[in-house]
Design an enzyme around this catalytic site. Structure first.
Site, PDB file in Angstrom:
ATOM      1  CD  GLU A  61     -24.975  11.623 -19.387  1.00 39.33           C
ATOM      2  OE1 GLU A  61     -25.969  12.360 -19.245  1.00 39.33           O
ATOM      3  OE2 GLU A  61     -23.813  12.008 -19.106  1.00 39.33           O
ATOM      4  CD  GLU A 309      -8.943  10.649  -6.887  1.00 40.80           C
ATOM      5  OE1 GLU A 309      -7.808  10.338  -7.284  1.00 40.80           O
ATOM      6  OE2 GLU A 309      -9.153  11.514  -6.002  1.00 40.80           O
ATOM      7  CG  ASN A 333     -25.404   7.819  -9.290  1.00 46.98           C
ATOM      8  OD1 ASN A 333     -26.362   7.275  -8.748  1.00 46.98           O
ATOM      9  ND2 ASN A 333     -24.322   7.164  -9.653  1.00 46.98           N
TER      10      ASN A 333
END
Length: 425
Positions: A61, A309, A333
Site C-alpha cells: 500500500e 529494490e 503486484n
C-alpha cells in the site's frame, strides 16, 4: 455506538492477545516493539499547520501511494502529509521513498478503539484522510465522522472473498462504509462489490500502481546486478510467501539449465535467513545480494535480501514468477515487472489482483501456470526462446502504459473534499 459496541468489546477482549502477537513478531523483527506508544495514540509533539493524513497499512500500500503522495505534495505545498502504517516494513518503505521530503511524517495508526482514534485525531487534526485499498476501521471512521474529517478510500479493491466476509456483518459494514465521503475503486468489479455492500459515492478511478514509474536509480542498480551476475540467464521468484520457496527451488533445480540463476526475493525481510537456509538445505549453492560480491559460477540461488529494490530485481531478470500466486495468498503486484518489460509467469491464485492479472494475460503480458513446477518449466522454456520473451516483454510495457492515469482521477475526487469549507466537509 450500538452498532459498533460488539466490535469494540471484541477489540477490548483481544487487546492482550494483540500485544502478545506484537511481542511474538518482534522475535523475528525487533522493530515491532519500536514506537509502541503510537499504537495507543501517544505521539511526539509536531509542528502545526495544515495536514493531510494517508494510511498505508504495509509495504504494498505504501508503494502504491507514492504517486498520490507526490501529487498531493505538489498540489498543496502548504500542507504536510502524515503517512500511517501498521507494520515496520511499511514504515521503513515510506522512509526510503520520502525520507528526503521534510513535509512527510510517519507514524503508526492506533488500534481501533474509539478513545484511541479520538486521541489520534486530536493530536494531528488532519483536514482530510485518505485510506489506501481495503483498510476499513469502524471506530476510526466513526471518530473521523464525528470530528468532521472527510475520509476517502483510494485505490480501493475488494475481492469476492472479502466481500462475502464483510457481508456477514451487514449493519456494521454499511455503517462503516457510510462514514466514507468518497471511494475511488480500482475496477468496475471492485466498485460494484463495494456498492453492493452499501457504499455510496463510488467511482472507478483505476489502479494507481500503474502510475509508479521505474526510478532511474533502480534501473541503474539493475545494471549493477547484471554486472555481478554476468551473462547467465536469470529467473526471478519475486515477493514469495512462506511455503512457496521450497517447491520453486526444487522445480528450478529440476528444470533450469545448469548455467541459470534463480534470483529469490522473499516478501518479508524477517524470513531472509530462513529462506537462505531452506534453499541451501535443498542442495542449492546460495549467495546473498547483501554481500555486494560478484555472483560465483557455482551459485544457483541469489537471495534478494534487501527492501525497496523490486524494480531493480525485475529489470535484471529475464523472466519473473510472481510470488503469492503459487499458494492461496492472492498474488502480489505484477505491474512493476510489466513496467520494465520483464515477462511474467503467474500461478493459479491471483484473487487479490484478479482483474489486473486477467488483463495482463489478455494483453499477452503474462502467462499462467497451474503450480510451481509448471511455472518453473514455463520460465525455463522462455529462457530458451528470446523472440517469445521479447514479445511478452513489449506487451507488458504497452499494458502498463495503457492503464496509467489513476492518480489524476483520484486527485480529482480528493480536491473537492479538501477545498470545501470546513462545515461542508
Amino acid at each position: 455506538m450500538s452498532v459498533r459496541l460488539p466490535y469494540s468489546l471484541l477489540w477490548l477482549l483481544a487487546l492482550p492477545l494483540v500485544l502478545l502477537r506484537l511481542v511474538w513478531r518482534a522475535r523475528r523483527q525487533p522493530e515491532y516493539l519500536h514506537h509502541v506508544g503510537e499504537r495507543f495514540g501517544r505521539y511526539r509533539p509536531h509542528t502545526g499547520g495544515p495536514l493531510i493524513w494517508l494510511h498505508a497499512v504495509s509495504v504494498g500500500e505504501t508503494r502504491a501511494a507514492e504517486p498520490l503522495v507526490r501529487a498531493m505534495l505538489a498540489r498543496w505545498p502548504e500542507h504536510r502529509i502524515l503517512i500511517t502504517h501498521m507494520t515496520p516494513t511499511g514504515r521503513a518503505t515510506s522512509a526510503s521513498l520520502f525520507g528526503k521530503e521534510s513535509r512527510v511524517m510517519n507514524a503508526y495508526l492506533p488500534y481501533d478503539l474509539g478513545t484511541l482514534a479520538a486521541r489520534f485525531l486530536h493530536h494531528f487534526r488532519p483536514q482530510l484522510g485518505v485510506i489506501m485499498e481495503t483498510e476499513l476501521w469502524p471506530n476510526l471512521l466513526a471518530a473521523c465522522e464525528r470530528a468532521g474529517v472527510p475520509v476517502m478510500l483510494a485505490n480501493a479493491r475488494l475481492s469476492e472473498r472479502s466481500a462475502r466476509r464483510y457481508a456477514r456483518w451487514p449493519t456494521l459494514t454499511r455503517a462503516t462504509l457510510g462514514a466514507l465521503r468518497a471511494i475511488g475503486a480500482q475496477t468496475a468489479a471492485d466498485a460494484a462489490r463495494l456498492a453492493g455492500l452499501g457504499a455510496r459515492g463510488v467511482v472507478q478511478t483505476g489502479n494507481i500502481k500503474f502510475d509508479i514509474l521505474p526510478p532511474e536509480a533502480q534501473l541503474a542498480l539493475s545494471g549493477t546486478f547484471r554486472a555481478r551476475i554476468g551473462t547467465r540467464p536469470v529467473i526471478l521468484a519475486a515477493s514469495t510467501r512462506e511455503g512457496e520457496e521450497a517447491p520453486l527451488v526444487d522445480a528450478f533445480l529440476r528444470h533450469a539449465p545448469a548455467d541459470a540463476l534463480l534470483m529469490l526475493v522473499p516478501r518479508h525481510p524477517q524470513r531472509f535467513d530462513e529462506v537462505a537456509a531452506l534453499a541451501a538445505g535443498r542442495g542449492a549453492t546460495v549467495q546473498r545480494r547483501s554481500d555486494e560480491q560478484a555472483v560465483r559460477g557455482d551459485t544457483r540461488v541469489w537471495l534478494g535480501d534487501s527492501m525497496g529494490e523490486m524494480f531493480a530485481y525485475y529489470a535484471a531478470a529475464d523472466v519473473a514468477l510472481i510470488g503469492g500466486s503459487w499458494l492461496p495468498f492472492g498474488g502480489q503486484n505484477l505491474i512493476e515487472a510489466c513496467a520494465v518489460g520483464t515477462p511474467v509467469v503467474l500461478g493459479p491464485h491471483t484473487f487479490n489482483f484478479a482483474q489486473v492479472a486477467e488483463q495482463a494475460e489478455a494483453a499477452g503480458a503474462a502467462l499462467r501456470a497451474t503450480d510451481a513446477d509448471a511455472g518453473m518449466r514455463l520460465a525455463t522454456e522462455l529462457l530458451a526462446d528470446q523472440a517469445r520473451r521479447s514479445a511478452i516483454g513489449e506487451a507488458g510495457l504497452a499494458f502498463a502504459q495503457a492503464h496509467r492515469g489513476a492518480t489524476a482521477r483520484t486527485m480529482a475526487v480528493i480536491e473537492p473534499l479538501l477545498t470545501a469549507p470546513p462545515a461542508a466537509r
